[in-house]
Write a protein that holds these residues in place. Structure first.
Motif, PDB file in Angstrom:
ATOM      1  N   VAL A 159       0.888  -1.161   0.000  1.00  0.00           N
ATOM      2  CA  VAL A 159       0.000   0.000   0.000  1.00  0.00           C
ATOM      3  C   VAL A 159       0.921   1.204   0.000  1.00  0.00           C
ATOM      4  CG1 VAL A 159      -1.715   1.319   1.287  1.00  0.00           C
ATOM      5  CG2 VAL A 159      -1.847  -1.177   1.233  1.00  0.00           C
ATOM      6  N   ARG A 160       0.885   1.984  -1.088  1.00  0.00           N
ATOM      7  CA  ARG A 160       1.741   3.165  -1.169  1.00  0.00           C
ATOM      8  C   ARG A 160       1.093   4.337  -0.454  1.00  0.00           C
ATOM      9  NH1 ARG A 160       4.053   5.107  -6.859  1.00  0.00           N
ATOM     10  NH2 ARG A 160       1.941   5.829  -7.186  1.00  0.00           N
ATOM     11  N   ASP A 161      -0.231   4.421  -0.525  1.00  0.00           N
ATOM     12  CA  ASP A 161      -0.940   5.519   0.119  1.00  0.00           C
ATOM     13  C   ASP A 161      -2.354   5.050   0.418  1.00  0.00           C
ATOM     14  OD1 ASP A 161      -1.445   8.054   1.133  1.00  0.00           O
ATOM     15  OD2 ASP A 161      -1.916   8.913  -0.817  1.00  0.00           O
ATOM     16  N   LEU A 162      -2.872   5.421   1.595  1.00  0.00           N
ATOM     17  CA  LEU A 162      -4.233   5.061   1.973  1.00  0.00           C
ATOM     18  C   LEU A 162      -4.825   6.168   2.819  1.00  0.00           C
ATOM     19  CD1 LEU A 162      -6.649   3.106   2.305  1.00  0.00           C
ATOM     20  CD2 LEU A 162      -5.412   2.088   4.222  1.00  0.00           C
ATOM     21  N   SER A 163      -5.991   6.628   2.405  1.00  0.00           N
ATOM     22  CA  SER A 163      -6.711   7.645   3.157  1.00  0.00           C
ATOM     23  C   SER A 163      -8.174   7.227   3.217  1.00  0.00           C
ATOM     24  CB  SER A 163      -6.581   9.000   2.450  1.00  0.00           C
ATOM     25  OG  SER A 163      -7.456   9.942   3.036  1.00  0.00           O
ATOM     26  N   PHE A 164      -8.729   7.182   4.425  1.00  0.00           N
ATOM     27  CA  PHE A 164     -10.143   6.875   4.607  1.00  0.00           C
ATOM     28  C   PHE A 164     -10.732   7.954   5.502  1.00  0.00           C
ATOM     29  CE2 PHE A 164     -13.753   4.842   6.732  1.00  0.00           C
ATOM     30  CZ  PHE A 164     -14.471   4.389   5.627  1.00  0.00           C
TER      31      PHE A 164
ATOM     32  N   ASN B  93     -10.109   6.101  -6.250  1.00  0.00           N
ATOM     33  CA  ASN B  93     -10.775   7.161  -5.498  1.00  0.00           C
ATOM     34  C   ASN B  93     -12.218   6.716  -5.344  1.00  0.00           C
ATOM     35  OD1 ASN B  93      -8.570   8.899  -5.261  1.00  0.00           O
ATOM     36  ND2 ASN B  93      -8.956   9.765  -7.278  1.00  0.00           N
ATOM     37  N   ILE B  94     -12.642   6.483  -4.111  1.00  0.00           N
ATOM     38  CA  ILE B  94     -13.988   5.985  -3.842  1.00  0.00           C
ATOM     39  C   ILE B  94     -14.733   7.052  -3.065  1.00  0.00           C
ATOM     40  CG2 ILE B  94     -15.344   4.161  -2.760  1.00  0.00           C
ATOM     41  CD1 ILE B  94     -12.786   2.372  -3.040  1.00  0.00           C
TER      42      ILE B  94
ATOM     43  N   MET C  51     -12.501   7.524   0.203  1.00  0.00           N
ATOM     44  CA  MET C  51     -11.350   6.639   0.342  1.00  0.00           C
ATOM     45  C   MET C  51     -10.459   6.797  -0.876  1.00  0.00           C
ATOM     46  SD  MET C  51     -11.306   2.552   0.931  1.00  0.00           S
ATOM     47  CE  MET C  51      -9.792   1.669   1.185  1.00  0.00           C
ATOM     48  N   GLU C  52      -9.178   6.972  -0.624  1.00  0.00           N
ATOM     49  CA  GLU C  52      -8.178   7.005  -1.686  1.00  0.00           C
ATOM     50  C   GLU C  52      -7.126   5.968  -1.330  1.00  0.00           C
ATOM     51  OE1 GLU C  52      -6.673  10.974  -1.900  1.00  0.00           O
ATOM     52  OE2 GLU C  52      -8.581  11.801  -2.578  1.00  0.00           O
ATOM     53  N   ILE C  53      -6.824   5.114  -2.292  1.00  0.00           N
ATOM     54  CA  ILE C  53      -5.813   4.092  -2.043  1.00  0.00           C
ATOM     55  C   ILE C  53      -4.963   3.914  -3.289  1.00  0.00           C
ATOM     56  CG2 ILE C  53      -7.442   2.231  -2.617  1.00  0.00           C
ATOM     57  CD1 ILE C  53      -5.828   0.489  -0.560  1.00  0.00           C
ATOM     58  N   GLU C  54      -3.666   3.778  -3.056  1.00  0.00           N
ATOM     59  CA  GLU C  54      -2.726   3.437  -4.113  1.00  0.00           C
ATOM     60  C   GLU C  54      -2.089   2.117  -3.703  1.00  0.00           C
ATOM     61  OE1 GLU C  54       0.053   6.545  -5.025  1.00  0.00           O
ATOM     62  OE2 GLU C  54      -1.536   8.032  -5.261  1.00  0.00           O
ATOM     63  N   TYR C  55      -2.369   1.091  -4.488  1.00  0.00           N
ATOM     64  CA  TYR C  55      -1.870  -0.254  -4.186  1.00  0.00           C
ATOM     65  C   TYR C  55      -0.958  -0.697  -5.319  1.00  0.00           C
ATOM     66  CZ  TYR C  55      -1.774  -5.043  -2.523  1.00  0.00           C
ATOM     67  OH  TYR C  55      -1.359  -6.256  -2.035  1.00  0.00           O
ATOM     68  N   GLY C  56       0.236  -1.124  -4.974  1.00  0.00           N
ATOM     69  CA  GLY C  56       1.216  -1.442  -6.001  1.00  0.00           C
ATOM     70  C   GLY C  56       1.850  -2.797  -5.861  1.00  0.00           C
ATOM     71  N   GLY C  57       2.525  -3.153  -6.931  1.00  0.00           N
ATOM     72  CA  GLY C  57       3.286  -4.388  -6.948  1.00  0.00           C
ATOM     73  C   GLY C  57       4.578  -4.181  -7.705  1.00  0.00           C
TER      74      GLY C  57
ATOM     75  N   VAL D 232     -11.318  -2.091   5.108  1.00  0.00           N
ATOM     76  CA  VAL D 232     -11.293  -0.702   5.589  1.00  0.00           C
ATOM     77  C   VAL D 232     -12.709  -0.153   5.721  1.00  0.00           C
ATOM     78  CG1 VAL D 232     -10.617   1.665   4.986  1.00  0.00           C
ATOM     79  CG2 VAL D 232      -8.960  -0.186   4.786  1.00  0.00           C
ATOM     80  N   THR D 233     -13.568  -0.405   4.748  1.00  0.00           N
ATOM     81  CA  THR D 233     -14.944   0.111   4.839  1.00  0.00           C
ATOM     82  C   THR D 233     -15.697  -0.577   5.976  1.00  0.00           C
ATOM     83  OG1 THR D 233     -15.646  -1.393   3.059  1.00  0.00           O
ATOM     84  CG2 THR D 233     -15.118   0.887   2.451  1.00  0.00           C
ATOM     85  N   ARG D 234     -15.478  -1.876   6.155  1.00  0.00           N
ATOM     86  CA  ARG D 234     -16.120  -2.587   7.272  1.00  0.00           C
ATOM     87  C   ARG D 234     -15.636  -2.026   8.611  1.00  0.00           C
ATOM     88  NH1 ARG D 234     -13.672  -7.664   7.590  1.00  0.00           N
ATOM     89  NH2 ARG D 234     -12.318  -6.570   9.015  1.00  0.00           N
ATOM     90  N   ASP D 235     -14.321  -1.834   8.728  1.00  0.00           N
ATOM     91  CA  ASP D 235     -13.758  -1.299   9.971  1.00  0.00           C
ATOM     92  C   ASP D 235     -14.201   0.138  10.214  1.00  0.00           C
ATOM     93  OD1 ASP D 235     -12.540  -3.740  10.258  1.00  0.00           O
ATOM     94  OD2 ASP D 235     -10.521  -3.032   9.771  1.00  0.00           O
TER      95      ASP D 235
END
Length: 167
Positions: free
Chosen positions: A27-32, A73-74, A88-94, A129-132
């Motif tokens: 996870v490079r960036d996560l904002s909820f 971007n959700i 919610m903003e998330i950047e997920y990488g590999g 994340v949404t459940r939590d």
């Protein structure tokens, strides 16, 4: 015997064997931002969820290695009142090791096949994340990365066509 058949079918040329390994995921960036909880609102609400997807791929300094990132971007609002529920903003990488993909096919490979491999893990993080956050788990629909790639190509071509016409 099967190698000879494949070589004969391709005019005697050997087809390169594609190798792809996922070396790491992150996870490079996560904002909820839980707007509804901050306001102290409660009760049953029907959510209206909109999702924007962006992809990024870059060559790493090491040979045959690439970073691929899915950016989501959700935005969730109440259907009736249009009040913000959460953002919610998330950047997920590999990090991928890829060999045997012809140069002209590398770009679509990085932006279609690699995100396809990462997506199940990203989906689980969004759900957790949404459940939590106090909402029902948001189970993302499958993303058609082929269609997303084609749409982006078409958008870029029309953008370039518009610039040429204005020049």
């Amino acid at each position: 015997m099967s190698d000879n058949g494949a070589a004969a079918a391709n005019g005697g040329q050997q087809v390169p064997q594609v190798k792809m390994n996922i070396l790491g995921q992150f996870v490079r960036d996560l904002s909820f931002e839980n707007v509804m909880a901050q306001k102290g609102a409660s009760g049953e609400v029907q959510p209206d969820v909109s999702i924007q997807v962006n992809l990024d791929a870059q060559k790493r300094p090491t040979a045959h290695q690439y970073d691929v990132v899915i950016k989501l971007n959700i935005d969730s609002k109440a259907k009736e009142s249009r009040d913000q529920l959460f953002l919610m903003e998330i950047e997920y990488g590999g990090v991928f090791h890829i060999e045997g993909v012809p140069e002209e096919q590398l770009h679509p490979f990085l932006l279609i096949e690699c995100p396809r491999m990462l997506f199940p893990f990203l989906r689980r993080i969004v759900s957790d994340v949404t459940r939590d956050g106090g909402y029902p788990p948001l189970n993302l629909e499958n993303i058609d990365f082929v269609q997303l790639y084609r749409s982006e190509l078409a958008r870029r071509q029309s953008e370039q066509g518009g610039q040429t016409a204005n020049a």
